[in-house]
Design an enzyme around this catalytic site. Structure first.
Site, mmCIF file in Angstrom:
data_model
loop_
_atom_site.group_PDB
_atom_site.id
_atom_site.type_symbol
_atom_site.label_atom_id
_atom_site.label_comp_id
_atom_site.label_asym_id
_atom_site.label_seq_id
_atom_site.Cartn_x
_atom_site.Cartn_y
_atom_site.Cartn_z
ATOM 1 N N PRO A 79 0.634 -1.238 -0.121
ATOM 2 C CA PRO A 79 0.032 -0.001 -0.161
ATOM 3 C C PRO A 79 0.980 1.253 -0.162
ATOM 4 O O PRO A 79 1.859 1.433 0.980
ATOM 5 C CB PRO A 79 -0.689 -0.092 1.337
ATOM 6 C CG PRO A 79 0.255 -0.850 2.234
ATOM 7 C CD PRO A 79 0.963 -1.862 1.409
ATOM 8 N N ALA A 81 -0.050 5.562 -0.120
ATOM 9 C CA ALA A 81 -1.043 6.531 -0.090
ATOM 10 C C ALA A 81 -0.971 7.530 -1.320
ATOM 11 O O ALA A 81 0.020 7.790 -1.811
ATOM 12 C CB ALA A 81 -0.762 7.343 1.149
ATOM 13 N N SER A 108 -4.133 1.371 0.043
ATOM 14 C CA SER A 108 -4.171 2.086 1.271
ATOM 15 C C SER A 108 -5.407 2.835 1.625
ATOM 16 O O SER A 108 -6.323 2.975 0.878
ATOM 17 C CB SER A 108 -3.078 3.129 1.055
ATOM 18 O OG SER A 108 -3.028 4.109 2.046
ATOM 19 N N TYR A 132 -5.480 1.757 8.747
ATOM 20 C CA TYR A 132 -5.232 2.457 9.797
ATOM 21 C C TYR A 132 -6.350 2.505 10.594
ATOM 22 O O TYR A 132 -7.639 2.607 10.354
ATOM 23 C CB TYR A 132 -4.687 3.709 9.346
ATOM 24 C CG TYR A 132 -3.421 3.862 8.693
ATOM 25 C CD1 TYR A 132 -2.447 3.504 9.477
ATOM 26 C CD2 TYR A 132 -3.290 4.481 7.423
ATOM 27 C CE1 TYR A 132 -0.800 3.591 8.879
ATOM 28 C CE2 TYR A 132 -2.048 4.559 6.872
ATOM 29 C CZ TYR A 132 -0.943 4.240 7.473
ATOM 30 O OH TYR A 132 0.383 4.030 6.962
ATOM 31 N N THR A 158 -1.539 -1.933 9.513
ATOM 32 C CA THR A 158 -0.301 -1.397 9.827
ATOM 33 C C THR A 158 -0.320 -0.980 11.143
ATOM 34 O O THR A 158 -0.827 -0.023 11.608
ATOM 35 C CB THR A 158 -0.239 -0.112 8.864
ATOM 36 O OG1 THR A 158 -0.456 -0.613 7.413
ATOM 37 C CG2 THR A 158 1.162 0.373 9.071
ATOM 38 N N LYS A 234 1.192 -5.787 9.490
ATOM 39 C CA LYS A 234 2.345 -5.075 8.645
ATOM 40 C C LYS A 234 3.206 -4.246 9.541
ATOM 41 O O LYS A 234 2.749 -3.268 10.252
ATOM 42 C CB LYS A 234 1.682 -4.281 7.310
ATOM 43 C CG LYS A 234 2.795 -3.349 6.736
ATOM 44 C CD LYS A 234 1.838 -2.812 5.365
ATOM 45 C CE LYS A 234 3.081 -2.023 4.617
ATOM 46 N NZ LYS A 234 3.591 -0.682 4.794
ATOM 47 N N SER A 256 8.275 -5.363 7.758
ATOM 48 C CA SER A 256 8.575 -3.865 6.917
ATOM 49 C C SER A 256 8.766 -2.901 7.929
ATOM 50 O O SER A 256 8.358 -2.930 9.123
ATOM 51 C CB SER A 256 7.156 -3.702 6.279
ATOM 52 O OG SER A 256 6.826 -2.453 5.953
ATOM 53 N N HIS A 258 8.206 -0.013 6.944
ATOM 54 C CA HIS A 258 7.059 1.053 6.199
ATOM 55 C C HIS A 258 7.981 2.001 5.416
ATOM 56 O O HIS A 258 8.243 3.276 5.192
ATOM 57 C CB HIS A 258 6.917 1.874 7.477
ATOM 58 C CG HIS A 258 5.581 2.810 7.108
ATOM 59 N ND1 HIS A 258 4.446 2.308 7.688
ATOM 60 C CD2 HIS A 258 5.156 3.843 5.983
ATOM 61 C CE1 HIS A 258 3.315 3.182 7.079
ATOM 62 N NE2 HIS A 258 3.979 4.178 6.239
ATOM 63 N N ASP A 289 8.771 -6.397 2.683
ATOM 64 C CA ASP A 289 8.865 -5.245 1.938
ATOM 65 C C ASP A 289 9.702 -4.319 2.343
ATOM 66 O O ASP A 289 10.306 -4.566 3.517
ATOM 67 C CB ASP A 289 7.433 -4.599 1.530
ATOM 68 C CG ASP A 289 6.881 -3.638 2.502
ATOM 69 O OD1 ASP A 289 7.573 -3.307 3.466
ATOM 70 O OD2 ASP A 289 5.671 -3.198 2.510
ATOM 71 N N ILE A 292 13.243 -3.678 -1.993
ATOM 72 C CA ILE A 292 13.139 -4.622 -3.423
ATOM 73 C C ILE A 292 13.177 -3.669 -4.582
ATOM 74 O O ILE A 292 12.427 -2.972 -4.737
ATOM 75 C CB ILE A 292 12.024 -5.516 -3.274
ATOM 76 C CG1 ILE A 292 11.703 -6.373 -2.222
ATOM 77 C CG2 ILE A 292 11.761 -6.462 -4.588
ATOM 78 C CD1 ILE A 292 12.560 -7.680 -1.993
HETATM 79 C C1 LIG Z 1 4.817 7.163 -0.755
HETATM 80 C C2 LIG Z 1 4.544 6.090 0.296
HETATM 81 C C3 LIG Z 1 3.366 5.894 0.851
HETATM 82 C C4 LIG Z 1 3.182 4.927 1.707
HETATM 83 N N1 LIG Z 1 1.663 4.682 2.013
HETATM 84 C C5 LIG Z 1 1.517 3.772 2.991
HETATM 85 C C6 LIG Z 1 0.190 3.472 3.650
HETATM 86 O O1 LIG Z 1 -0.707 4.250 3.256
HETATM 87 N N2 LIG Z 1 -0.093 2.553 4.455
HETATM 88 C C7 LIG Z 1 1.036 1.575 4.858
HETATM 89 O O2 LIG Z 1 0.756 0.714 5.606
HETATM 90 N N3 LIG Z 1 2.248 1.587 4.255
HETATM 91 C C8 LIG Z 1 2.549 2.558 3.370
HETATM 92 N N4 LIG Z 1 3.832 3.128 3.004
HETATM 93 C C9 LIG Z 1 4.769 2.016 3.181
HETATM 94 C C10 LIG Z 1 4.763 0.789 1.872
HETATM 95 O O3 LIG Z 1 3.716 -0.032 2.195
HETATM 96 C C11 LIG Z 1 5.668 -0.211 2.182
HETATM 97 O O4 LIG Z 1 6.067 -0.692 3.516
HETATM 98 C C12 LIG Z 1 7.419 0.455 1.392
HETATM 99 O O5 LIG Z 1 7.049 1.280 0.574
HETATM 100 C C13 LIG Z 1 8.112 -0.576 1.120
HETATM 101 O O6 LIG Z 1 9.289 0.007 0.826
HETATM 102 P P1 LIG Z 1 9.709 0.266 -0.720
HETATM 103 O O7 LIG Z 1 9.238 1.728 -1.253
HETATM 104 O O8 LIG Z 1 11.368 0.334 -0.642
HETATM 105 O O9 LIG Z 1 9.342 -0.793 -1.549
HETATM 106 C C14 LIG Z 1 4.090 3.879 1.942
HETATM 107 C C15 LIG Z 1 5.241 4.006 1.429
HETATM 108 C C16 LIG Z 1 5.565 5.047 0.643
HETATM 109 C C17 LIG Z 1 6.687 5.155 -0.368
HETATM 110 C C1 LIG Z 2 0.955 7.551 10.527
HETATM 111 C C2 LIG Z 2 1.705 7.240 9.467
HETATM 112 C C3 LIG Z 2 0.558 7.539 8.215
HETATM 113 C C4 LIG Z 2 1.106 7.892 7.195
HETATM 114 C C5 LIG Z 2 0.146 7.804 5.909
HETATM 115 C C6 LIG Z 2 0.542 7.337 4.681
HETATM 116 C C7 LIG Z 2 1.894 6.569 4.885
HETATM 117 O O1 LIG Z 2 1.890 5.371 5.361
HETATM 118 C C8 LIG Z 2 3.130 7.134 4.504
HETATM 119 O O2 LIG Z 2 3.392 8.199 3.942
HETATM 120 O O3 LIG Z 2 4.032 6.411 4.551
#
Ligand SMILES: Cc1cc2nc3c(=O)[nH]c(=O)nc-3n(C[C@H](O)[C@H](O)[C@H](O)COP(=O)(O)O)c2cc1C
Ligand SMILES: CCCCCCC(=O)C(=O)O
Length: 367
Positions: A79, A81, A108, A132, A158, A234, A256, A258, A289, A292
């Site tokens: 996911p 956002a 997301s 969330y 998450t 996650k 992860s 994040h 994740d 990668i």
């Molecule tokens: C721009 C962006 C937005 C993200 N938004 C969310 C989200 O809304 N919810 C969430 O659980 N993780 C979010 N993540 C984390 C991703 O799900 C994921 O864990 C991460 O991007 C994996 O790393 P990578 O970008 O190196 O592949 C976000 C990551 C990025 C880069």
């Molecule tokens: C508490 C974190 C919320 C972030 C919302 C989107 C996301 O996961 C990200 O930008 O990363």
């Protein structure tokens, strides 16, 4: 020209030149000094292959079974956002690419296309919904009910975000969603917009005002009580939390950090993986994740015990270049690299990948 794009980095380079600063910095940044952001990618290079030969690798199959469903490749979409900042079709293009590639798409909570729009766009894709937990539990309950009704197959809770990590670029840019976009899961209610009068990143202000920082294991129990869907946690990074995840009877763990966006200084996710795989001891599925960028990374994660991997930013870079086709191309590049790594390590399918085919460079005498 897309024909000259032969690796994920080509798409990343394009995105760096094409995206507006507000969106680019939001997509690419990590927390704090971004040491974990760099390490998420670099850490893979510290694992080396121990390839096996003379094993007839002429017939190969990349498919696998995840939560009881067959997928074509062990590479799904994590996911992220607000995908319409990358391309006008946003989440719709991304889910269609995942559908075309026969893999899992995770939507997301904070998406710029709604649960229902995504479901309708790709009815045959295996879709998971990332959750969330809002202070107002009815908001979360309502999202769960809508995801169930729309045919999503799992909930990805998450757990690493009780509050928002500090992303300096977003603070400097006063990051906000462009005015023509909104968080589509919330219709016209206030939750669909950021408060533009807040200081710094408007997303930080949003999260701080609405997300529940009391999040704890009782909330996992609560979520289990209101849904029949499998729950994937996650963000787990330690064996201690993995044991608790097993005790709480969830269906999977996505290892992860994040994308290094919450707490700078955690282990790279590939370095955290094995401890968690050992802790759960096969009692639930473990995915990974973070970082990668290449099919060889996929092989290494599977050798260390992940059942599949997910990508975040690489899909955003593909999306930026040309929507669905860009994401498909990114997935195809990683798929092809994974296929070659599989064959060149002497494997014909994911079941052939063994722990001893990868060794950490610091540990190559202790297999
Ligand atoms: C721009 C962006 C937005 C993200 N938004 C969310 C989200 O809304 N919810 C969430 O659980 N993780 C979010 N993540 C984390 C991703 O799900 C994921 O864990 C991460 O991007 C994996 O790393 P990578 O970008 O190196 O592949 C976000 C990551 C990025 C880069
Ligand atoms: C508490 C974190 C919320 C972030 C919302 C989107 C996301 O996961 C990200 O930008 O990363």
């Amino acid at each position: 020209m897309a024909e000259n794009f032969v690796c994920v980095q080509d798409y990343e380079k394009y995105a760096l030149s094409a995206l507006p600063k507000n969106a680019l910095d939001y997509y690419r940044s990590g927390a704090g000094a971004q040491t974990t952001l760099a390490d998420n990618e670099k850490a893979f290079s510290r694992y080396k292959f121990r390839p096996r030969f003379l094993r007839d690798v002429s017939k190969r199959d990349l498919s696998t079974i995840i939560q009881g469903e067959k997928i074509s490749i062990p590479i799904g979409i994590s996911p992220t956002a607000m995908q319409r900042m990358a391309h006008p079709d946003g989440e719709i293009a991304n889910v269609k690419a995942a559908e075309a590639m026969g893999t899992i798409y995770t939507l997301s909570t904070l998406s710029t296309s709604s649960i229902e729009e995504v479901a309708e766009a790709a009815p045959n894709c295996i879709k998971w919904f990332q959750l969330y937990i809002f202070r107002d539990r009815n908001v979360t309950r309502n999202l769960v009910m809508r995801a169930e009704k729309a045919g999503f197959k799992a909930l990805v809770l998450t757990i690493d975000s009780p509050l928002f990590g500090i992303r300096l670029l977003d603070v400097r840019n006063q990051f906000t969603l462009p005015p023509h976009l909104s968080l589509r899961n919330f219709g016209n209610i206030a939750h669909s917009k950021f408060d533009d009068s807040a200081d710094g990143s408007k997303l930080t202000a949003y999260v701080n005002s609405l997300f529940d920082d009391t999040l704890n294991w009782d909330d996992v129990k609560w979520l289990k009580s209101i849904t029949t869907l499998p729950i994937i946690l996650k963000g787990i990074l330690t064996a201690e939390d993995a044991y608790l995840a097993v005790d709480s009877q969830v269906s999977g763990i996505l290892v992860s950090n994040h994308g290094a966006r919450q707490l700078d200084g955690t282990l790279a996710s590939i370095d955290a993986l094995e401890e968690i795989v050992n802790a759960v001891n096969g009692k639930l599925e473990v995915y990974l994740d973070g970082g990668i960028r290449d099919g060889t990374d996929v092989f290494k994660a599977l050798a260390l015990g992940a059942k599949m991997v997910f990508i975040g930013r690489p899909a955003l870079w593909g999306l930026t270049h040309n929507g669905k086709e860009g994401v498909k191309k990114v997935l195809n590049i990683i798929k092809n690299e994974f296929d070659k790594a599989l064959a060149l390590c002497g494997c014909c399918n994911v079941g052939d990948i063994k722990r001893d085919m990868v060794v950490h460079q610091s540990n190559n005498s202790k297999l």
